[in-house]
Scaffold this motif. Structure first.
Motif, mmCIF file in Angstrom:
data_model
loop_
_atom_site.group_PDB
_atom_site.id
_atom_site.type_symbol
_atom_site.label_atom_id
_atom_site.label_comp_id
_atom_site.label_asym_id
_atom_site.label_seq_id
_atom_site.Cartn_x
_atom_site.Cartn_y
_atom_site.Cartn_z
ATOM 1 N N MET A 1 18.821 -19.359 19.812
ATOM 2 C CA MET A 1 17.878 -19.378 20.778
ATOM 3 C C MET A 1 16.694 -18.602 20.923
ATOM 4 O O MET A 1 15.723 -18.804 21.177
ATOM 5 C CB MET A 1 18.739 -18.174 22.250
ATOM 6 N N ALA A 2 17.403 -17.402 19.640
ATOM 7 C CA ALA A 2 15.962 -17.306 19.389
ATOM 8 C C ALA A 2 14.610 -18.424 18.218
ATOM 9 O O ALA A 2 13.817 -17.680 18.422
ATOM 10 C CB ALA A 2 16.591 -16.235 18.350
ATOM 11 N N ILE A 5 12.828 -19.564 21.585
ATOM 12 C CA ILE A 5 11.933 -18.530 21.809
ATOM 13 C C ILE A 5 10.655 -18.271 21.039
ATOM 14 O O ILE A 5 9.594 -18.145 21.341
ATOM 15 C CB ILE A 5 12.260 -17.624 22.884
ATOM 16 N N ILE A 8 7.542 -21.176 20.987
ATOM 17 C CA ILE A 8 7.613 -21.377 22.193
ATOM 18 C C ILE A 8 6.182 -20.341 22.055
ATOM 19 O O ILE A 8 5.841 -20.048 22.107
ATOM 20 C CB ILE A 8 8.083 -21.294 23.628
ATOM 21 N N SER A 9 7.224 -19.362 21.493
ATOM 22 C CA SER A 9 6.032 -18.183 20.855
ATOM 23 C C SER A 9 4.661 -18.653 20.275
ATOM 24 O O SER A 9 3.924 -17.437 20.346
ATOM 25 C CB SER A 9 6.564 -16.755 20.898
ATOM 26 N N SER A 42 2.842 -14.767 24.224
ATOM 27 C CA SER A 42 3.711 -14.828 22.429
ATOM 28 C C SER A 42 4.151 -13.341 22.208
ATOM 29 O O SER A 42 5.010 -13.538 21.071
ATOM 30 C CB SER A 42 2.374 -15.230 21.903
ATOM 31 N N SER A 44 5.520 -11.044 23.583
ATOM 32 C CA SER A 44 7.100 -10.639 24.399
ATOM 33 C C SER A 44 8.522 -11.267 23.525
ATOM 34 O O SER A 44 9.044 -11.244 22.931
ATOM 35 C CB SER A 44 7.373 -11.145 25.335
ATOM 36 N N GLY A 45 7.615 -12.902 23.468
ATOM 37 C CA GLY A 45 8.959 -13.410 23.336
ATOM 38 C C GLY A 45 8.922 -13.179 21.553
ATOM 39 O O GLY A 45 10.063 -13.651 20.837
ATOM 40 N N TYR A 48 10.674 -11.055 21.110
ATOM 41 C CA TYR A 48 12.252 -11.170 21.825
ATOM 42 C C TYR A 48 12.888 -11.581 20.333
ATOM 43 O O TYR A 48 14.758 -11.847 19.736
ATOM 44 C CB TYR A 48 12.577 -11.912 23.041
ATOM 45 N N ALA A 49 12.879 -12.895 19.496
ATOM 46 C CA ALA A 49 12.809 -13.231 18.664
ATOM 47 C C ALA A 49 13.388 -12.907 17.290
ATOM 48 O O ALA A 49 14.640 -12.529 16.616
ATOM 49 C CB ALA A 49 12.664 -14.483 18.173
ATOM 50 N N TRP A 62 5.671 -17.495 13.326
ATOM 51 C CA TRP A 62 5.126 -17.279 14.605
ATOM 52 C C TRP A 62 3.141 -17.633 13.942
ATOM 53 O O TRP A 62 2.977 -18.766 14.416
ATOM 54 C CB TRP A 62 5.602 -16.542 15.134
#
Length: 104
Positions: A1-2, A5, A8-9, A42, A44-45, A48-49, A62
């Motif tokens: 999942m990381a 994310i 997407i970020s 961006s 925040s993602g 999280y990752a 990223w």
């Protein structure tokens, strides 16, 4: 999942970078709002990752996604020149991002 994310970020990084350029120094409200929302999502993602990915790998992926996305958008819609060296160098970044994922 990381990883999902993180990707997407990275795309959202291209969104906020493009919006920043179009905001004309934050004098245009719509791109300025898109910038702020895109930046917050961006970052925040990314945060999280990075809870489960190494910071060096996560940050490099990223930035790579954001840089390629921003440059590709600018070449497709922003009037920046599309040249063989630019495309080749951007593909090199894509290759490095894929390599970082595979090496993880």
């Amino acid at each position: 999942m990381a990883w999902v994310i993180l990707v997407i970020s990275g795309v959202l990084e291209a969104v906020w970078a493009t919006a920043l350029g179009r905001s004309e120094g934050f004098s245009r409200p719509v791109p300025s709002v898109v910038f702020g929302i895109g930046l917050a999502l961006s970052m925040s993602g990314l945060a999280y990752a990075l809870r489960s990915l190494p910071v060096g790998t996560g940050y490099a992926v990223w930035v790579g996604i954001g840089a390629v996305g921003t440059a590709a958008w600018a070449m497709a819609f922003g009037g920046e020149p599309v040249t063989a060296p630019r495309v080749a160098l951007l593909l090199g970044i894509v290759g490095c991002v894929i390599g970082l994922k595979l090496a993880h």
